[in-house]
Design a protein around this motif. Structure first.
Motif, PDB file in Angstrom:
ATOM      1  N   GLY A 196       4.894   5.512  11.573  1.00  0.00           N
ATOM      2  CA  GLY A 196       6.274   5.552  11.105  1.00  0.00           C
ATOM      3  C   GLY A 196       6.479   4.701   9.873  1.00  0.00           C
ATOM      4  N   ASN A 197       5.932   3.501   9.877  1.00  0.00           N
ATOM      5  CA  ASN A 197       6.060   2.633   8.707  1.00  0.00           C
ATOM      6  C   ASN A 197       5.372   3.220   7.480  1.00  0.00           C
ATOM      7  N   GLN A 198       4.329   3.985   7.697  1.00  0.00           N
ATOM      8  CA  GLN A 198       3.641   4.627   6.580  1.00  0.00           C
ATOM      9  C   GLN A 198       4.453   5.781   6.001  1.00  0.00           C
ATOM     10  N   SER A 199       5.133   6.532   6.862  1.00  0.00           N
ATOM     11  CA  SER A 199       5.713   7.809   6.427  1.00  0.00           C
ATOM     12  C   SER A 199       7.213   7.798   6.202  1.00  0.00           C
ATOM     13  N   THR A 200       7.911   6.757   6.652  1.00  0.00           N
ATOM     14  CA  THR A 200       9.372   6.797   6.574  1.00  0.00           C
ATOM     15  C   THR A 200       9.923   5.775   5.592  1.00  0.00           C
ATOM     16  N   ILE A 201      11.105   6.062   5.062  1.00  0.00           N
ATOM     17  CA  ILE A 201      11.879   5.148   4.224  1.00  0.00           C
ATOM     18  C   ILE A 201      12.968   4.562   5.107  1.00  0.00           C
ATOM     19  N   SER A 202      12.972   3.244   5.285  1.00  0.00           N
ATOM     20  CA  SER A 202      13.903   2.604   6.207  1.00  0.00           C
ATOM     21  C   SER A 202      15.128   2.047   5.480  1.00  0.00           C
ATOM     22  N   ILE A 203      16.302   2.368   6.024  1.00  0.00           N
ATOM     23  CA  ILE A 203      17.575   1.900   5.477  1.00  0.00           C
ATOM     24  C   ILE A 203      18.323   1.143   6.562  1.00  0.00           C
ATOM     25  N   GLU A 204      18.532  -0.149   6.363  1.00  0.00           N
ATOM     26  CA  GLU A 204      19.327  -0.973   7.271  1.00  0.00           C
ATOM     27  C   GLU A 204      20.819  -0.794   6.961  1.00  0.00           C
ATOM     28  N   MET A 205      21.651  -0.994   7.992  1.00  0.00           N
ATOM     29  CA  MET A 205      23.106  -0.933   7.814  1.00  0.00           C
ATOM     30  C   MET A 205      23.744  -2.148   8.488  1.00  0.00           C
ATOM     31  N   ALA A 206      24.699  -2.780   7.804  1.00  0.00           N
ATOM     32  CA  ALA A 206      25.429  -3.916   8.378  1.00  0.00           C
ATOM     33  C   ALA A 206      26.348  -3.424   9.490  1.00  0.00           C
ATOM     34  N   ASN A 207      26.501  -4.231  10.508  1.00  0.00           N
ATOM     35  CA  ASN A 207      27.417  -3.901  11.600  1.00  0.00           C
ATOM     36  C   ASN A 207      28.834  -4.367  11.299  1.00  0.00           C
ATOM     37  N   TYR A 211       4.697   0.441   2.383  1.00  0.00           N
ATOM     38  CA  TYR A 211       4.809   0.252   3.830  1.00  0.00           C
ATOM     39  C   TYR A 211       5.750  -0.911   4.114  1.00  0.00           C
ATOM     40  N   ALA A 212       6.844  -0.627   4.834  1.00  0.00           N
ATOM     41  CA  ALA A 212       7.750  -1.699   5.265  1.00  0.00           C
ATOM     42  C   ALA A 212       7.530  -1.976   6.747  1.00  0.00           C
ATOM     43  N   TRP A 213       7.708  -3.221   7.165  1.00  0.00           N
ATOM     44  CA  TRP A 213       7.536  -3.623   8.560  1.00  0.00           C
ATOM     45  C   TRP A 213       8.846  -3.377   9.296  1.00  0.00           C
ATOM     46  N   ALA A 214       9.128  -2.117   9.624  1.00  0.00           N
ATOM     47  CA  ALA A 214      10.491  -1.754  10.008  1.00  0.00           C
ATOM     48  C   ALA A 214      10.646  -1.068  11.359  1.00  0.00           C
ATOM     49  N   VAL A 215       9.779  -0.110  11.710  1.00  0.00           N
ATOM     50  CA  VAL A 215      10.087   0.749  12.853  1.00  0.00           C
ATOM     51  C   VAL A 215       9.241   0.474  14.095  1.00  0.00           C
ATOM     52  N   LYS A 240       0.860  -1.179   0.000  1.00  0.00           N
ATOM     53  CA  LYS A 240       0.000   0.000   0.000  1.00  0.00           C
ATOM     54  C   LYS A 240       0.893   1.224   0.000  1.00  0.00           C
ATOM     55  N   SER A 241       0.577   2.202  -0.822  1.00  0.00           N
ATOM     56  CA  SER A 241       1.450   3.355  -1.007  1.00  0.00           C
ATOM     57  C   SER A 241       1.102   4.488  -0.050  1.00  0.00           C
ATOM     58  N   TYR A 242       2.149   5.189   0.394  1.00  0.00           N
ATOM     59  CA  TYR A 242       1.996   6.326   1.290  1.00  0.00           C
ATOM     60  C   TYR A 242       2.972   7.427   0.880  1.00  0.00           C
ATOM     61  N   ARG A 243       2.637   8.631   1.243  1.00  0.00           N
ATOM     62  CA  ARG A 243       3.542   9.763   1.052  1.00  0.00           C
ATOM     63  C   ARG A 243       4.653   9.672   2.076  1.00  0.00           C
ATOM     64  N   HIS A 258      15.233   4.245  17.001  1.00  0.00           N
ATOM     65  CA  HIS A 258      14.722   4.521  18.353  1.00  0.00           C
ATOM     66  C   HIS A 258      13.874   5.789  18.420  1.00  0.00           C
ATOM     67  N   HIS A 259      13.815   6.549  17.351  1.00  0.00           N
ATOM     68  CA  HIS A 259      12.879   7.676  17.302  1.00  0.00           C
ATOM     69  C   HIS A 259      11.443   7.176  17.365  1.00  0.00           C
ATOM     70  N   TRP A 260      11.177   6.001  16.805  1.00  0.00           N
ATOM     71  CA  TRP A 260       9.810   5.506  16.644  1.00  0.00           C
ATOM     72  C   TRP A 260       9.374   4.540  17.740  1.00  0.00           C
ATOM     73  N   SER A 261      10.299   3.789  18.309  1.00  0.00           N
ATOM     74  CA  SER A 261       9.905   2.773  19.273  1.00  0.00           C
ATOM     75  C   SER A 261      11.035   2.520  20.256  1.00  0.00           C
ATOM     76  N   SER A 262      10.744   1.747  21.289  1.00  0.00           N
ATOM     77  CA  SER A 262      11.695   1.497  22.367  1.00  0.00           C
ATOM     78  C   SER A 262      12.741   0.472  21.933  1.00  0.00           C
TER      79      SER A 262
END
Length: 262
Positions: free
Chosen positions: A87-98, A78-82, A27-30, A140-144
């Motif tokens: 947050g999942n509706q409005s943000t673009i999530s980028i993972e980073m390898a440790n 919508y990504a299952w990310a934050v 589903k698409s979101y701005r 951590h801006h979005w959840s604990s």
């Protein structure tokens, strides 16, 4: 195959493979922000996908230890990310390898700098605002959660500066014309980053007619009047096809716009 973003660097395409898991909400979101994560391991792009095949999670992108980029979810979806619906509706999530694991959770400079550059591209081409503390977040801006980790917390100012530098680079950039680019009056204004009256009128018409509607009907991946993918979707809506629907304003598109009730 679902196309990746029109980034100026290689993007590994894992969109359809992740979609097959069902861990994506189509589903698409701005989008109004970018959120950076660490993936809690020294994972390759395929390693991330393998985790998400069994764990109900997803993100739009991953940047590996060498700084290479992979895409898993279409940008506007919508990504299952934050861990937060809005947050999942409005943000673009980028993972980073440790680079290292607990307790430091460090991330290589190649990884975070390329993640910041990718974020800057999205701010310029998708979101339309300069990165700031109000729209470039860690998980951590979005959840604990501690994600993106204590190391990334320490260098947030550097990450933000890198994203802003990338935004400044990308915000006025346009693709160079290909061999089939439509000629049109004032083309030089568009290519140098200055909008001619014709291009400005096209953009106003895009907004007036509803860019989102054109984008959705053509399955375009990037939202926003004036960006390449949205304009290509608009061209297809106007009836252009093949090389004529290249995302670059031109005479053929302009002539089509003169037809009443397009």
């Amino acid at each position: 195959m679902t196309a990746t973003i029109a980034y100026d660097r290689a993007v590994s395409n894992l969109i359809d493979e992740l979609s097959a898991t069902g861990h994506v909400t189509h589903k698409s979101y701005r989008k109004t922000s970018v959120t950076l994560h660490h993936n809690g391991a020294r994972l390759s792009h395929q390693g991330v996908l393998n985790v998400w095949k069994t764990r109900p999670a997803s993100a739009h992108f991953d940047v590996d230890a060498a700084g290479a980029v992979a895409q898993y979810v279409k940008v506007n979806e919508y990504a299952w990310a934050v861990g937060d619906t809005a947050g999942n509706q409005s943000t673009i999530s980028i993972e980073m390898a440790n680079e290292t694991l607990a307790p430091g959770w460090t991330i290589t400079e190649a990884t975070w700098k390329n993640a910041a550059r990718l974020a800057g591209w999205h701010f310029a081409k998708v979101i339309g605002e300069r990165p700031s503390r109000n729209n470039l977040f860690y998980h951590h801006h979005w959840s604990s959660t501690a994600c993106a980790g204590p190391y990334m917390d320490k260098i947030y100012d550097k990450v933000l500066a890198a994203a802003q530098e990338a935004y400044d680079h990308f915000k006025d950039s346009h693709p160079a014309p290909g061999p089939h680019t439509e000629p049109f009056p004032g083309a030089s204004f568009f290519q140098t980053g200055r909008k001619s009256p014709i291009v400005a009128a096209m953009h106003r018409r895009l907004v007036a007619e509803g860019c989102n509607r054109y984008q959705s009907s053509a399955n375009s991946d990037v939202w926003g009047p004036g960006d390449v993918n949205s304009y290509a979707a608009f061209q297809r809506k106007l009836g252009l096809a093949g090389d004529d629907a290249n995302g670059i304003p031109g005479k053929i598109s302009w002539d089509k716009l003169q037809v009443p009730n397009v």
